[in-house]
Scaffold this motif. Structure first.
Motif, PDB file in Angstrom:
ATOM      1  N   CYS A  11       0.835  -1.205   0.000  1.00 21.14           N
ATOM      2  CA  CYS A  11       0.000   0.000   0.000  1.00 21.14           C
ATOM      3  C   CYS A  11       0.873   1.259   0.000  1.00 21.14           C
ATOM      4  O   CYS A  11       0.693   2.157  -0.812  1.00 21.14           O
ATOM      5  CB  CYS A  11      -0.909  -0.039   1.228  1.00 21.14           C
ATOM      6  N   PHE A  12       1.835   1.311   0.903  1.00 27.61           N
ATOM      7  CA  PHE A  12       2.706   2.476   0.977  1.00 27.61           C
ATOM      8  C   PHE A  12       3.648   2.551  -0.221  1.00 27.61           C
ATOM      9  O   PHE A  12       3.952   3.638  -0.715  1.00 27.61           O
ATOM     10  CB  PHE A  12       3.490   2.492   2.291  1.00 27.61           C
ATOM     11  N   LEU A  13       4.066   1.405  -0.704  1.00 28.86           N
ATOM     12  CA  LEU A  13       4.930   1.374  -1.879  1.00 28.86           C
ATOM     13  C   LEU A  13       4.201   1.937  -3.100  1.00 28.86           C
ATOM     14  O   LEU A  13       4.782   2.704  -3.876  1.00 28.86           O
ATOM     15  CB  LEU A  13       5.395  -0.059  -2.151  1.00 28.86           C
ATOM     16  N   ALA A  37      -5.503  -0.233   0.944  1.00 29.85           N
ATOM     17  CA  ALA A  37      -5.294  -1.473   1.694  1.00 29.85           C
ATOM     18  C   ALA A  37      -6.458  -2.441   1.465  1.00 29.85           C
ATOM     19  O   ALA A  37      -6.262  -3.649   1.296  1.00 29.85           O
ATOM     20  CB  ALA A  37      -5.132  -1.174   3.178  1.00 29.85           C
ATOM     21  N   ARG A  38      -7.671  -1.906   1.463  1.00 24.02           N
ATOM     22  CA  ARG A  38      -8.848  -2.751   1.217  1.00 24.02           C
ATOM     23  C   ARG A  38      -8.776  -3.373  -0.169  1.00 24.02           C
ATOM     24  O   ARG A  38      -9.000  -4.578  -0.338  1.00 24.02           O
ATOM     25  CB  ARG A  38     -10.122  -1.921   1.354  1.00 24.02           C
ATOM     26  N   ASN A  39      -8.464  -2.570  -1.166  1.00 20.91           N
ATOM     27  CA  ASN A  39      -8.391  -3.087  -2.530  1.00 20.91           C
ATOM     28  C   ASN A  39      -7.295  -4.137  -2.689  1.00 20.91           C
ATOM     29  O   ASN A  39      -7.491  -5.150  -3.353  1.00 20.91           O
ATOM     30  CB  ASN A  39      -8.197  -1.942  -3.524  1.00 20.91           C
ATOM     31  N   PHE A  45      -7.212 -11.869  -1.726  1.00 27.25           N
ATOM     32  CA  PHE A  45      -8.135 -12.950  -1.412  1.00 27.25           C
ATOM     33  C   PHE A  45      -8.776 -13.540  -2.663  1.00 27.25           C
ATOM     34  O   PHE A  45      -9.081 -14.724  -2.697  1.00 27.25           O
ATOM     35  CB  PHE A  45      -9.197 -12.490  -0.415  1.00 27.25           C
ATOM     36  N   ARG A  46      -8.996 -12.708  -3.657  1.00 33.62           N
ATOM     37  CA  ARG A  46      -9.517 -13.234  -4.920  1.00 33.62           C
ATOM     38  C   ARG A  46      -8.492 -14.161  -5.573  1.00 33.62           C
ATOM     39  O   ARG A  46      -8.841 -15.192  -6.123  1.00 33.62           O
ATOM     40  CB  ARG A  46      -9.868 -12.098  -5.868  1.00 33.62           C
ATOM     41  N   SER A  47      -7.225 -13.761  -5.504  1.00 30.34           N
ATOM     42  CA  SER A  47      -6.190 -14.566  -6.166  1.00 30.34           C
ATOM     43  C   SER A  47      -5.935 -15.877  -5.426  1.00 30.34           C
ATOM     44  O   SER A  47      -5.580 -16.869  -6.039  1.00 30.34           O
ATOM     45  CB  SER A  47      -4.892 -13.776  -6.308  1.00 30.34           C
ATOM     46  N   THR A  48      -6.139 -15.880  -4.128  1.00 31.73           N
ATOM     47  CA  THR A  48      -5.926 -17.116  -3.375  1.00 31.73           C
ATOM     48  C   THR A  48      -7.223 -17.888  -3.195  1.00 31.73           C
ATOM     49  O   THR A  48      -7.214 -18.969  -2.632  1.00 31.73           O
ATOM     50  CB  THR A  48      -5.308 -16.826  -1.995  1.00 31.73           C
TER      51      THR A  48
END
Length: 152
Positions: A11-13, A37-39, A45-48
């Protein structure tokens, strides 16, 4: 915990790499970071292909320390029941409740983060609270009776 650290790092990166993505006219930096962070979490979670557990996003609420062992035992049981009840909420209700109650965000900030309007956030909070009230009623009602007996 490692996943949360990775998402926070990413997120910070992303903010450092593309600062032009943050527009102060659209909201505060805090709101932008929560949204990012939410996105990133949803993407992960979608990818896993698995659902997030409530424990992944929050620390356990502190248990009030009482002098009597019975009081501590009751506090621990109630804390566990509250955690279970919050975890059992539908994801959108749980998300709104955690952001509002635990993170202290304003309704408008939550609406911006989750991409909906304030009315929808209010409705989710209301449904979450009603569900928690009905789920936790036996525990809250019995703990009041015990407190009353201890005070007598």
């Amino acid at each position: 915990m490692e996943m949360a650290e990775d998402i926070t790092h990413d997120c910070f990166l992303s903010l450092i790499k593309r600062p032009e993505n943050f527009n102060p006219a659209q909201g505060s930096l805090k709101t932008y970071l929560y949204s990012a962070a939410r996105n990133l979490s949803l993407k992960h979670f979608r990818s896993t292909a698995r659902e997030a557990a409530f424990e992944d996003f929050s620390e356990e609420p502190p248990i009030p320390v009482r002098e009597q062992p019975l009081g501590r035992l009751l506090d621990e049981e109630l804390s566990l029941k509250v955690k279970e009840a919050v975890f059992s909420l539908p994801p959108l209700q749980r998300e709104a409740l955690v952001l509002f109650e635990y993170e202290g965000l304003a309704l408008s900030e939550i609406a911006s983060i989750v991409g909906t309007d304030v009315g929808a956030v209010k409705a989710r909070l209301h449904r979450a609270r009603e569900r928690l009230k009905s789920t936790l009623w036996p525990y809250l009602n019995s703990s009041r009776e015990i407190v009353t007996l201890e005070q007598a």
